[in-house]
Design a protein around this motif. Structure first.
Motif, PDB file in Angstrom:
ATOM      1  N   THR A  75      30.694  30.328  46.350  1.00  0.00           N
ATOM      2  CA  THR A  75      30.834  31.135  48.229  1.00  0.00           C
ATOM      3  C   THR A  75      29.657  31.720  48.233  1.00  0.00           C
ATOM      4  O   THR A  75      29.785  31.840  49.154  1.00  0.00           O
ATOM      5  N   MET A  76      28.777  32.581  47.158  1.00  0.00           N
ATOM      6  CA  MET A  76      27.883  33.090  47.245  1.00  0.00           C
ATOM      7  C   MET A  76      27.085  31.821  47.779  1.00  0.00           C
ATOM      8  O   MET A  76      26.485  32.287  48.993  1.00  0.00           O
ATOM      9  N   CYS A  77      26.959  30.833  47.334  1.00  0.00           N
ATOM     10  CA  CYS A  77      25.511  29.804  47.800  1.00  0.00           C
ATOM     11  C   CYS A  77      26.367  29.285  49.704  1.00  0.00           C
ATOM     12  O   CYS A  77      25.493  29.093  49.802  1.00  0.00           O
ATOM     13  N   PHE A  78      27.700  29.694  49.690  1.00  0.00           N
ATOM     14  CA  PHE A  78      28.077  28.810  51.309  1.00  0.00           C
ATOM     15  C   PHE A  78      27.548  29.827  52.007  1.00  0.00           C
ATOM     16  O   PHE A  78      26.615  29.680  53.022  1.00  0.00           O
ATOM     17  N   LEU A  79      27.697  31.681  51.584  1.00  0.00           N
ATOM     18  CA  LEU A  79      27.150  32.808  51.985  1.00  0.00           C
ATOM     19  C   LEU A  79      25.818  32.793  53.017  1.00  0.00           C
ATOM     20  O   LEU A  79      25.499  33.242  53.484  1.00  0.00           O
ATOM     21  N   ALA A  80      25.303  32.779  51.634  1.00  0.00           N
ATOM     22  CA  ALA A  80      23.675  32.667  51.429  1.00  0.00           C
ATOM     23  C   ALA A  80      23.014  32.314  52.779  1.00  0.00           C
ATOM     24  O   ALA A  80      22.101  32.388  52.929  1.00  0.00           O
ATOM     25  N   GLY A  81      23.195  30.696  52.655  1.00  0.00           N
ATOM     26  CA  GLY A  81      23.357  29.797  54.448  1.00  0.00           C
ATOM     27  C   GLY A  81      23.232  30.871  55.812  1.00  0.00           C
ATOM     28  O   GLY A  81      22.838  30.291  56.700  1.00  0.00           O
ATOM     29  N   GLN A  82      24.359  31.808  55.731  1.00  0.00           N
ATOM     30  CA  GLN A  82      24.277  32.414  56.692  1.00  0.00           C
ATOM     31  C   GLN A  82      24.205  34.024  57.134  1.00  0.00           C
ATOM     32  O   GLN A  82      23.814  34.674  58.148  1.00  0.00           O
ATOM     33  N   MET A  83      24.167  33.914  56.255  1.00  0.00           N
ATOM     34  CA  MET A  83      23.603  36.198  55.940  1.00  0.00           C
ATOM     35  C   MET A  83      23.329  36.382  54.195  1.00  0.00           C
ATOM     36  O   MET A  83      23.083  35.421  53.833  1.00  0.00           O
ATOM     37  N   PRO A  84      22.219  36.912  54.237  1.00  0.00           N
ATOM     38  CA  PRO A  84      21.958  37.712  53.003  1.00  0.00           C
ATOM     39  C   PRO A  84      22.896  38.409  52.021  1.00  0.00           C
ATOM     40  O   PRO A  84      24.258  38.774  52.264  1.00  0.00           O
ATOM     41  N   ALA A  85      22.591  37.590  51.034  1.00  0.00           N
ATOM     42  CA  ALA A  85      23.788  37.809  49.728  1.00  0.00           C
ATOM     43  C   ALA A  85      22.972  38.363  48.031  1.00  0.00           C
ATOM     44  O   ALA A  85      22.071  36.991  48.482  1.00  0.00           O
ATOM     45  N   LEU A  86      23.514  39.310  47.732  1.00  0.00           N
ATOM     46  CA  LEU A  86      23.176  39.073  46.045  1.00  0.00           C
ATOM     47  C   LEU A  86      24.115  38.869  45.556  1.00  0.00           C
ATOM     48  O   LEU A  86      25.222  39.571  45.836  1.00  0.00           O
ATOM     49  N   TYR A  87      23.658  38.071  44.078  1.00  0.00           N
ATOM     50  CA  TYR A  87      24.750  37.907  43.056  1.00  0.00           C
ATOM     51  C   TYR A  87      23.885  38.633  41.698  1.00  0.00           C
ATOM     52  O   TYR A  87      22.907  38.557  41.042  1.00  0.00           O
ATOM     53  N   VAL A  88      24.428  39.632  41.613  1.00  0.00           N
ATOM     54  CA  VAL A  88      24.454  40.679  40.081  1.00  0.00           C
ATOM     55  C   VAL A  88      25.159  39.927  39.172  1.00  0.00           C
ATOM     56  O   VAL A  88      26.031  40.036  38.926  1.00  0.00           O
ATOM     57  N   THR A  89      24.147  39.359  37.786  1.00  0.00           N
ATOM     58  CA  THR A  89      24.778  38.978  36.863  1.00  0.00           C
ATOM     59  C   THR A  89      24.486  40.344  35.313  1.00  0.00           C
ATOM     60  O   THR A  89      23.733  40.011  35.520  1.00  0.00           O
ATOM     61  N   GLY A  90      25.484  39.946  35.278  1.00  0.00           N
ATOM     62  CA  GLY A  90      25.441  41.642  33.484  1.00  0.00           C
ATOM     63  C   GLY A  90      25.792  40.724  32.309  1.00  0.00           C
ATOM     64  O   GLY A  90      26.080  41.191  31.297  1.00  0.00           O
ATOM     65  N   GLU A  91      26.148  39.707  32.677  1.00  0.00           N
ATOM     66  CA  GLU A  91      26.974  39.051  31.006  1.00  0.00           C
ATOM     67  C   GLU A  91      26.121  37.457  30.490  1.00  0.00           C
ATOM     68  O   GLU A  91      26.238  37.279  30.020  1.00  0.00           O
ATOM     69  N   GLU A  92      25.826  37.080  32.450  1.00  0.00           N
ATOM     70  CA  GLU A  92      24.810  35.496  31.690  1.00  0.00           C
ATOM     71  C   GLU A  92      23.357  36.027  32.079  1.00  0.00           C
ATOM     72  O   GLU A  92      23.006  36.543  33.112  1.00  0.00           O
ATOM     73  N   SER A  93      22.378  34.975  31.638  1.00  0.00           N
ATOM     74  CA  SER A  93      21.147  35.465  32.249  1.00  0.00           C
ATOM     75  C   SER A  93      21.452  34.799  33.387  1.00  0.00           C
ATOM     76  O   SER A  93      21.618  33.341  33.727  1.00  0.00           O
ATOM     77  N   LEU A  94      20.159  34.546  34.145  1.00  0.00           N
ATOM     78  CA  LEU A  94      19.358  34.076  35.678  1.00  0.00           C
ATOM     79  C   LEU A  94      19.372  32.507  35.640  1.00  0.00           C
ATOM     80  O   LEU A  94      19.810  31.872  35.612  1.00  0.00           O
ATOM     81  N   GLN A  95      18.857  32.210  33.987  1.00  0.00           N
ATOM     82  CA  GLN A  95      19.066  30.786  34.065  1.00  0.00           C
ATOM     83  C   GLN A  95      20.117  29.980  33.864  1.00  0.00           C
ATOM     84  O   GLN A  95      20.454  29.291  34.242  1.00  0.00           O
ATOM     85  N   GLN A  96      21.072  31.345  32.933  1.00  0.00           N
ATOM     86  CA  GLN A  96      22.781  30.219  32.467  1.00  0.00           C
ATOM     87  C   GLN A  96      22.682  30.326  33.753  1.00  0.00           C
ATOM     88  O   GLN A  96      23.416  29.267  34.785  1.00  0.00           O
TER      89      GLN A  96
END
Length: 455
Positions: A112-133
């Motif tokens: 969902t976020m990858c779709f919305l990021a193409g239309q508006m600013p979107a921020l995904y904050v992860t606290g359980e997984e690393s950015l690489q994962q």
């Protein structure tokens, strides 16, 4: 200068407060009822900018002056997700997405976020997984990765600072159990940390008009983990369900201030991620060519649409002194009650039989329209006589054996006719006003009439 007190320890039973945590309350002698709460900061009345932790000034209006225009919504990119949300994402709303580990919460939100990021600013904050994962999952699913902003952080203060700088329209925090506030001494995931972290993030979303999506864990019994007040803070609570041995996932709305409750969305877990299922009834009706006894098709109402589901019953001789009553996908207490009605008003005694009920496909039926289908499937299994393959049944059964109507009967019958069913047994009050092409409707008032209609 004395340090200002920011937290307190309060007993949930009697309300007594203490300066530090202890196992037993000294006033009511209750054990493990003392929890940490955060004391709100004093609100300054002087001028200056009010941050996310301050109060928002508002003008008083009459009901006649309030704008009645529709709430602005935008699509999440998936029709099934939009259906559960009530039509799309509402700016300033806080949405809690729960589910078992491995159900696909992070996968669904990443898509969902990858779709919305193409239309508006979107921020995904992860606290359980690393950015690489997270990046590896996105590449594996073939998602666009050039627009979505990522942040690995568990501090609520730092999350809000980053959000104030980048000003996203949609913010995902995965998960709320990993976040923490610096001025609360308890560990992340505790009752006080979850409550205050969610309250701070929700307040920020309301004041900035940001769509906030929180990922939550569930307990062993399937309910959302954390304090119950967490569900009162947010605007929408949805649960992603699905067993590990099935590729299908159901997304059910449990609370929604902007749409219908108990709305159901169906997804299929594939190598390319979560794919929406356009016709869920076709999945739950994937029966074999051979017609077996104890199988009945019913029409349940999920949110705003009908859904055809197969219900199976198995009645067998009990090997012990206490016959078993097992229901999967239905209320077990209601099963015992309906079997008593079947004995009293249907003339069928199954008190010495084991009765097993299963709703095919892992669907949980929460309404009483499945009563008649349940009892007719029990009769079919007990007599070892298959029900007609083109028969559909729905209706509520009362304690005196009467068949009560259910809501949206016309829509249920139309859905059954669309899937090729030619005969239906329904309550008399649910008889269609106009004949439905290709569908013979048998109306009944009593349980014994429905049993006799089977032939």
């Amino acid at each position: 200068m004395a340090k200002k007190k920011t937290t307190a320890y309060v007993c949930s039973d009697c309300g007594s407060d203490y300066s530090k945590w202890q196992g037993q309350c000294g006033d009511c002698n209750a054990w493990n009822t003392i929890s940490e709460i955060r004391l709100g900061p004093a609100v300054s009345t002087s001028g200056g900018r009010v941050g996310y932790s301050g109060a928002v000034s508002a003008s008083i209006q009459t009901l006649a002056d309030i704008d009645l225009s529709a709430l602005p919504r935008f699509s999440s990119g998936t029709q099934e997700f939009d259906r559960v949300l009530g039509g799309g994402l509402v700016p300033g709303s806080a949405i809690l997405v729960g589910g078992n580990p491995g159900a696909g919460k992070s996968t669904l939100l990443l898509q969902t976020m990858c779709f919305l990021a193409g239309q508006m600013p979107a921020l995904y904050v992860t606290g359980e997984e690393s950015l690489q994962q997270v990046a590896m999952r996105a590449h594996r699913l073939g998602l666009p990765t050039d627009k979505l902003q990522m942040l690995s952080e568990t501090s609520v203060e730092n999350i809000i600072i980053a959000a104030e700088q980048h000003k996203p329209k949609v913010l995902v925090v995965d998960s709320i159990q990993t976040t923490h506030l610096a001025d609360i001494q308890s560990a992340p995931g505790s009752v006080s940390q979850v409550r205050e972290s969610a309250a701070t993030l929700t307040r920020f979303a309301k004041q900035t008009g940001t769509v906030l999506l929180l990922v939550g864990h569930v307990t062993k019994d399937g309910s959302l983990a954390g304090p119950k007040v967490l569900e009162h803070m947010i605007d929408c609570s949805i649960l992603l369900e699905g067993s590990h041995d099935s590729r299908y996932r159901t997304l059910r709305g449990q609370k929604n201030r902007f749409g219908a409750v108990n709305e159901l969305g169906v997804f299929a877990m594939t190598e390319q991620g979560m794919k929406e299922v356009k016709n869920p009834s076709a999945i739950f009706l994937s029966r074999g060519k051979e017609v077996n006894s104890g199988s009945a098709v019913m029409v349940v109402w999920e949110g705003t649409r009908p859904l055809l589901v197969e219900l199976q019953a198995l009645v067998d001789d009990s090997m012990g002194g206490h016959p078993k009553r097992v229901a999967v996908g239905l209320d077990q207490n209601r099963l015992a009650m309906l079997l008593a009605v079947l004995h009293r008003h249907g003339g069928l005694m199954v008190g010495d039989q084991d009765v097993f009920i299963n709703v095919v496909g892992g669907v949980k039926v929460l309404e009483t329209s499945a009563d008649l289908a349940l009892l007719l499937s029990v009769v079919s299994s007990f007599r070892d006589t298959p029900l007609p393959r083109d028969l559909v049944v729905f209706g509520e059964v009362g304690l005196s054996g009467e068949i009560r109507p259910v809501p949206s009967g016309q829509e249920r019958l139309s859905e059954a006719a669309k899937h090729g069913f030619t005969r239906a047994i329904v309550p008399r009050a649910n008889a269609p006003r106009d004949p439905i092409k290709g569908l013979e409707v048998v109306v009944v008032d009593k349980l014994i009439q429905a049993i006799d209609a089977l032939g």
